[in-house]
Design a protein around this motif. Structure first.
Motif, PDB file in Angstrom:
ATOM      1  N   ARG A 138       0.876   1.197   8.415  1.00 55.36           N
ATOM      2  CA  ARG A 138       0.443   0.181   9.199  1.00 55.36           C
ATOM      3  C   ARG A 138      -0.588   0.549  10.453  1.00 55.36           C
ATOM      4  NH1 ARG A 138       6.150  -1.606   9.480  1.00 55.36           N
ATOM      5  NH2 ARG A 138       6.195  -3.482   8.257  1.00 55.36           N
ATOM      6  N   GLN A 185      -6.986  -7.571  14.499  1.00 52.81           N
ATOM      7  CA  GLN A 185      -7.256  -7.239  13.120  1.00 52.81           C
ATOM      8  C   GLN A 185      -8.366  -8.110  12.501  1.00 52.81           C
ATOM      9  OE1 GLN A 185      -3.920  -7.078  10.480  1.00 52.81           O
ATOM     10  NE2 GLN A 185      -2.552  -6.814  12.150  1.00 52.81           N
ATOM     11  N   PHE A 210       0.802  -1.218  -0.007  1.00 56.26           N
ATOM     12  CA  PHE A 210      -0.085  -0.019  -0.043  1.00 56.26           C
ATOM     13  C   PHE A 210       1.014   1.205   0.166  1.00 56.26           C
ATOM     14  CE2 PHE A 210      -3.015   3.212   1.768  1.00 56.26           C
ATOM     15  CZ  PHE A 210      -4.389   2.568   0.982  1.00 56.26           C
ATOM     16  N   ARG A 246      -7.363   2.089  -3.967  1.00 58.63           N
ATOM     17  CA  ARG A 246      -7.834   2.896  -2.754  1.00 58.63           C
ATOM     18  C   ARG A 246      -9.056   3.296  -2.903  1.00 58.63           C
ATOM     19  NH1 ARG A 246      -1.663   5.214  -1.632  1.00 58.63           N
ATOM     20  NH2 ARG A 246      -0.875   3.385  -2.493  1.00 58.63           N
ATOM     21  N   GLY A 272     -13.918  -3.142   3.501  1.00 50.49           N
ATOM     22  CA  GLY A 272     -12.919  -2.414   3.448  1.00 50.49           C
ATOM     23  C   GLY A 272     -12.435  -1.928   2.183  1.00 50.49           C
ATOM     24  N   ASP A 331     -18.651  -0.382   7.942  1.00 47.31           N
ATOM     25  CA  ASP A 331     -17.311   0.305   8.298  1.00 47.31           C
ATOM     26  C   ASP A 331     -17.729   1.778   7.683  1.00 47.31           C
ATOM     27  OD1 ASP A 331     -17.300   0.158   5.601  1.00 47.31           O
ATOM     28  OD2 ASP A 331     -15.314  -0.901   5.556  1.00 47.31           O
ATOM     29  N   PHE A 359      -6.402  -2.140  -1.679  1.00 52.11           N
ATOM     30  CA  PHE A 359      -4.942  -1.562  -1.559  1.00 52.11           C
ATOM     31  C   PHE A 359      -4.492  -0.949  -2.979  1.00 52.11           C
ATOM     32  CE2 PHE A 359      -3.261  -4.407   1.972  1.00 52.11           C
ATOM     33  CZ  PHE A 359      -4.139  -3.701   2.814  1.00 52.11           C
ATOM     34  N   GLN A 370      -2.693   3.170  10.030  1.00 49.91           N
ATOM     35  CA  GLN A 370      -3.838   3.526   9.180  1.00 49.91           C
ATOM     36  C   GLN A 370      -4.975   1.975   8.981  1.00 49.91           C
ATOM     37  OE1 GLN A 370      -3.207   5.315   5.640  1.00 49.91           O
ATOM     38  NE2 GLN A 370      -5.309   5.401   5.162  1.00 49.91           N
ATOM     39  N   PHE A 371      -4.059   1.051   9.062  1.00 54.69           N
ATOM     40  CA  PHE A 371      -4.875  -0.141   8.604  1.00 54.69           C
ATOM     41  C   PHE A 371      -5.172  -1.079   9.984  1.00 54.69           C
ATOM     42  CE2 PHE A 371      -3.668   1.316   4.187  1.00 54.69           C
ATOM     43  CZ  PHE A 371      -5.204   1.554   3.747  1.00 54.69           C
ATOM     44  N   TYR A 406      -7.661  -7.458   1.048  1.00 56.66           N
ATOM     45  CA  TYR A 406      -9.074  -7.257   1.283  1.00 56.66           C
ATOM     46  C   TYR A 406      -9.908  -7.688   0.299  1.00 56.66           C
ATOM     47  CZ  TYR A 406      -8.105  -4.943   5.658  1.00 56.66           C
ATOM     48  OH  TYR A 406      -7.782  -4.741   7.116  1.00 56.66           O
TER      49      TYR A 406
END
Lengths: 336, 322
Positions: B53, B65, B39, B91, B85, B77, B88, B55-56, B288
């Motif tokens: 790291r 996780q 990413f 985006r 999700g 979400d 990557f 951020q996700f 994801y």
């Protein structure tokens, strides 16, 4: 004498197979009079079922070769087109089959299955047909018939299903009821009930009945006439009295000796030795000779004709009259 | 019956949770590289990696996780419900991508199903009623050919003949109905539908024939004939009802399998469906996205099983669930 209800003349039914021609029914002639009960007795493969499936038009027209005549109320059923035959099936001839567990459609309600027969032949409303179906269920002795009509076959016991089958077969008041081994798949206690029922309904509906069975003991009580079949041929026919108390054919004797009895003097049953013959390579002469303890030379190469011996009593056997009587008294009667 | 359905639903959810867990373990705990690297772009500084790291949530323990991911699916979400999700690669929220592609796959699967049912079943019925005739032998011979030919063979072959050589049909690509109108939309679907349906039509023809022939030999069919009803009614009412019921089961599962993505057909005809996306997301290690397509596939299979079982209780009165 009035015209018989059903007259089968020289009926021959054969099935071509890869191994050869199977002669299931070989020149069979018989008559059924209105209101009488005929018992047809024989082992598996003797042609008894095929004969009457042919009368019902249920042998496959494409795979079977059918010769002869089947006169029902004077009409030759074999000459009819499939559409014309439909008029007779279910309406004038009803049929009850061997295994009630598999003879009813598992996906449809019992009442609907009976009503279907009625709707097929009578211009009545669905409601009337359904009412008639409930009425029929009651007449064959099913308790709470209105509720039972809404149930599926798997919710019925074996005896109840056979009663439902009988209700279906009789729902249009047919002139002839053919019962193909109606009790074979049932418990012994239920067997008697079903035969009792058929015999009572026969009076109520004023129908002639043909009972096909392999068990001579079962039918003797209920039949006026009995005919014994072996390898596609009738080997002996006569009144129930004749067959039971004065039978003349070694095969019939074998059947009689195979009926278990508690009061018999000998304690072992005497089965007929050997197996029913192949219907492709039928034994020469009398088809029964390989299994017949009394066979002699003539039996090997000459086919015995079905000849009258005493009034309406017919036998197809080369044994002399005196031999037959002697053997029956010495060998058969005492062992029963 | 209600209790049975509730129990089956709870089981279905459990199965889905397990599938998510398994996929999660395979792709997150045994990764072919650090997810954050994918990413963070080219030559990231440690500071950027740490930021990604964070951020996700990749700096959190793996079970945390996993639970976050699972919770997002059920509760949604920041991009809405269900929380699938973000990709990557692009985006953008996966929800929009996946749902858009699912719509394409649905058109493919349902269209193909209509083709194979309306071709396969009638052929099978006629064969069953005329066994061992020339018609039957020809139909069943062709069915064997149909079963033996893979989509990656007839797909390009059909394109070559009907598009390149004869020019009867347009080529590959997806032409949405709203944008291009019915004619364009339909003509672009004909080949994918038919190509995908060949295998199934052949299979269903054989299955229908076998089932119906077995049914027509049953005692209750003889009873139906003995009633003196027409042969047509014997076949249509008594024969087909019992003969076709098992096919419902197979159909449910086949359709579910296709809704999860017809990877080869979508790739050959360049259709932006779930199957094609599965390939893309695996190739790009878009974690994801992989989780989502796996989840969708298992969702369809589990749901189809449930629906088929419940439907069967209505079709066959002997089946009662408790």
């Amino acid at each position: 004498m009035a015209e018989p209800l059903l007259e089968v003349v020289d009926l021959t039914v054969s099935f071509p197979t890869e191994d050869g021609l199977v002669k299931a029914v070989d020149h069979v002639s018989l008559t059924v009079d209105s209101g009488e009960t005929l018992g047809v007795v024989g082992e598996s493969g003797s042609g008894k079922s095929v004969s009457f499936l042919t009368v019902m038009g249920l042998t496959n027209r494409k795979s079977a070769i059918v010769e002869g005549k089947v006169l029902f109320q004077g009409v030759d059923l074999l000459e009819l087109s499939p559409d014309e035959f439909q008029e007779f099936r279910g309406k004038k001839i009803g049929m009850v089959f061997q295994d009630p567990m598999t003879s009813l459609h598992p996906f449809y309600k019992v009442g609907d299955q009976i009503a279907e027969t009625i709707l097929a032949h009578r211009g009545v409303s669905k409601k009337e047909a359904a009412d008639r179906a409930v009425d029929m269920l009651q007449r064959v002795g099913i308790p709470k018939p209105a509720e039972r009509a809404k149930q599926y076959p798997h919710e019925f016991s074996g005896g109840m299903r056979q009663r439902a089958m009988i209700a279906m077969a009789l729902s249009l008041n047919p002139d002839l009821l053919i019962a193909d081994e109606p009790t074979t798949a049932l418990d012994v206690t239920v067997q008697a009930q079903i035969l009792e029922l058929i015999s009572r309904l026969k009076e109520e509906f004023n129908a002639a009945v043909v009972i096909i069975t392999h068990d001579l003991g079962v039918v003797a009580e209920y039949c006026d006439h009995i005919q014994v079949m072996y390898a596609g041929k009738i080997v002996e026919k006569g009144s129930a009295e004749d067959i039971y108390h004065a039978s003349e054919h070694p095969y019939t004797w074998g059947l009689l000796r195979s009926i278990p009895r508690l009061d018999a003097e000998v304690d072992r049953l005497q089965p007929i030795k050997g197996l029913p013959p192949s219907l492709i390579f039928v034994p020469s002469g009398c088809a029964f000779h390989p299994r017949c303890p009394y066979a002699f030379e003539r039996c090997l190469d000459e086919v015995p004709e079905l000849l009258p011996t005493d009034g309406m009593h017919y036998t197809a056997c080369h044994l002399s009259m005196s031999d037959r009587e002697r053997i029956f008294h010495e060998d058969v009667e005492v062992r029963r | 019956m209600i209790r049975y359905i509730i129990r089956r639903l709870l089981w279905a959810i459990l199965v889905l949770l397990f599938v998510v867990f398994l996929t999660y373990v395979i792709f997150f705990l045994l990764p072919a590289g650090d997810p954050a690297l994918r990413f963070a772009g080219r030559q990231p500084t440690p500071a950027i990696l740490a930021q990604v790291r964070h951020q996700f949530g990749l700096d959190k323990p793996w079970y945390f996780q996993y639970l976050t991911f699972t919770r997002n699916i059920f509760l949604g979400d920041q991009y809405g419900w269900p929380g699938l999700g973000i990709s990557f690669t692009t985006r953008t929220p996966l929800k929009d991508i996946v749902f858009g592609r699912m719509f394409v796959t649905m058109q493919l699967a349902i269209g193909a199903a209509i083709v194979w049912l309306s071709v396969g079943i009638p052929i099978g019925i006629l064969s069953a009623l005329r066994p061992r005739t020339l018609y039957d032998r020809t139909a069943m011979g062709l069915a064997i050919v149909g079963i033996s030919m893979p989509v990656f063979f007839i797909g390009p072959l059909a394109l070559y003949i009907f598009w390149f050589k004869l020019g009867w049909l347009p080529g590959t690509g997806y032409y949405p109905l709203g944008q291009y109108g019915f004619g364009q939309w339909f003509s672009h679907w004909i080949l994918p539908w038919c190509v995908l349906a060949v295998l199934y039509a052949a299979f269903y023809a054989r299955m229908t024939r076998a089932n119906l022939m077995e049914t027509m030999g049953e005692d209750y069919i003889r009873t139906a004939r003995a009633k003196g009803i027409s042969e047509r009614r014997v076949v249509l009412k008594h024969g087909l009802r019992a003969g076709l019921t098992p096919i419902v089961t197979i159909f449910g599962l086949d359709l579910a399998g296709l809704l999860a993505g017809a990877i080869i057909t979508e790739s050959i005809f360049n259709l932006p469906g779930i199957g094609q996306y599965t390939l893309v997301s695996v190739a790009q290690q878009d974690l994801y996205a992989i989780l989502d397509v796996t989840l969708i596939a298992s969702f369809f299979v589990v749901t189809a099983n449930l629906v088929v079982d419940i439907l069967y209780a209505f079709l066959d009165p002997r089946v009662r669930y408790t």
